[in-house]
Design a protein around this motif. Structure first.
Motif, PDB file in Angstrom:
ATOM      1  N   ILE A 180       2.113  -0.852   4.861  1.00 44.15           N
ATOM      2  CA  ILE A 180       3.149  -1.139   3.857  1.00 44.15           C
ATOM      3  C   ILE A 180       3.773   0.154   3.358  1.00 44.15           C
ATOM      4  N   PHE A 227       5.060  -9.579   3.651  1.00 44.83           N
ATOM      5  CA  PHE A 227       5.752  -8.315   3.407  1.00 44.83           C
ATOM      6  C   PHE A 227       6.849  -8.049   4.430  1.00 44.83           C
ATOM      7  N   CYS A 245      -1.076  -3.854  -3.164  1.00 43.39           N
ATOM      8  CA  CYS A 245      -0.790  -4.696  -1.997  1.00 43.39           C
ATOM      9  C   CYS A 245      -1.667  -5.938  -2.096  1.00 43.39           C
TER      10      CYS A 245
END
Length: 276
Positions: free
Chosen positions: A199, A154, A185
């Protein structure tokens, strides 16, 4: 003879008049008289109230019918985020080797709830040259959008992920229909995977920066911000709670912690889909 003819004629006219009368005539005459006796202002108010009721009924019928049409669950995200494997796991629970998609795939998906809800699960290509056209094709039918993120890499893709999300969240059709946005995720089975909370925080910061740069670029072109929806609230740092969509971040693993032979870790996503 003339008298008889006259009497006969009068009787005929009387019979014709009686025949033309209906049982409702007295009620109609009574209603007409009452309306004539009423205050004109009151009559206008009654007419306006009836018009409002009719318009409301038409609007509700349109709104409810449009809600029922939106029965698609879209799987979107960047390339190699794990969308196609997630697609397979949701449908059959089985592991399936995949490759980069260049077209959409769809199948009926039965949610795990008591209602037996069935949605059309659609896996959209993630390549940057294809994602926009496929999103345009299916966005109006979306009841929910599952945005799949590769949690393991990510940090390298945060800018690209944010740009894709920005396109989704500022789209006028998506903003108006407000489908549920489930940010999955993925790849939590990998040791270096980022948490859903991290995130979310990183994406909020990146989207806040994108909003400033995109708005400035559009304003410098023609003095406006274009036809897209403004992201978040003006004068405040961006947060996902500010958008009209119901956004939920969750952790999952389409591969699963036990590899190909094991089950996927997608329970949180399945529970969210069951609530649609």
């Amino acid at each position: 003879m003339e008298t008889d003819n006259t009497v006969g004629s009068n009787m005929g006219e009387k019979e014709d008049m009686e025949a033309s009368e209906t049982p409702f005539d007295p009620y109609i005459e009574s209603l007409r008289q009452q309306l004539e006796d009423q205050d004109p202002v009151l009559l206008i108010a009654v007419i306006v109230a009836l018009a409002v009721v009719v318009i409301t009924c038409v609007f509700l019928k349109y709104f409810l019918s449009s809600k029922t049409v939106r029965s698609a669950v879209l799987l979107v995200g960047l390339c190699d985020a794990g969308k196609t494997l997630l697609f397979s796991r949701l449908l059959s629970g089985k592991f399936k080797r995949t490759q980069t998609s260049i077209t959409d795939s769809s199948a009926p998906y039965k949610a795990k709830n008591d209602r037996g809800s069935t949605w059309t699960l659609i896996d959209l290509p993630g390549h940057d040259s294809l994602r926009s056209q496929y999103l345009e094709k299916f966005k109006s039918s979306a009841r929910a959008i599952v945005f799949v993120v590769d949690s393991a890499i990510f940090q390298k893709e945060v800018r690209d992920v944010a740009e894709f999300l920005y396109m989704l969240l500022t789209d006028t059709v998506i903003s108006r229909n407000a489908p549920a946005l489930l940010v999955a995720c993925n790849k939590q089975d990998i040791t270096m995977a980022k948490s859903a909370k991290l995130i979310q925080q990183q994406l909020e910061k990146e989207l806040n920066t994108l909003r400033v740069t995109r708005s400035a670029a559009l304003s410098s072109q023609d003095g406006s911000v274009g036809g897209s929806v403004f992201l978040g609230k003006k004068g405040k740092d961006f947060e996902f709670s500010q958008v009209p969509l119901k956004v939920k971040f969750m952790e999952c693993s389409a591969r699963g912690s036990k590899g190909e032979e094991g089950d996927a870790d997608i329970e949180s996503l399945e529970k969210s889909l069951a609530k649609l």
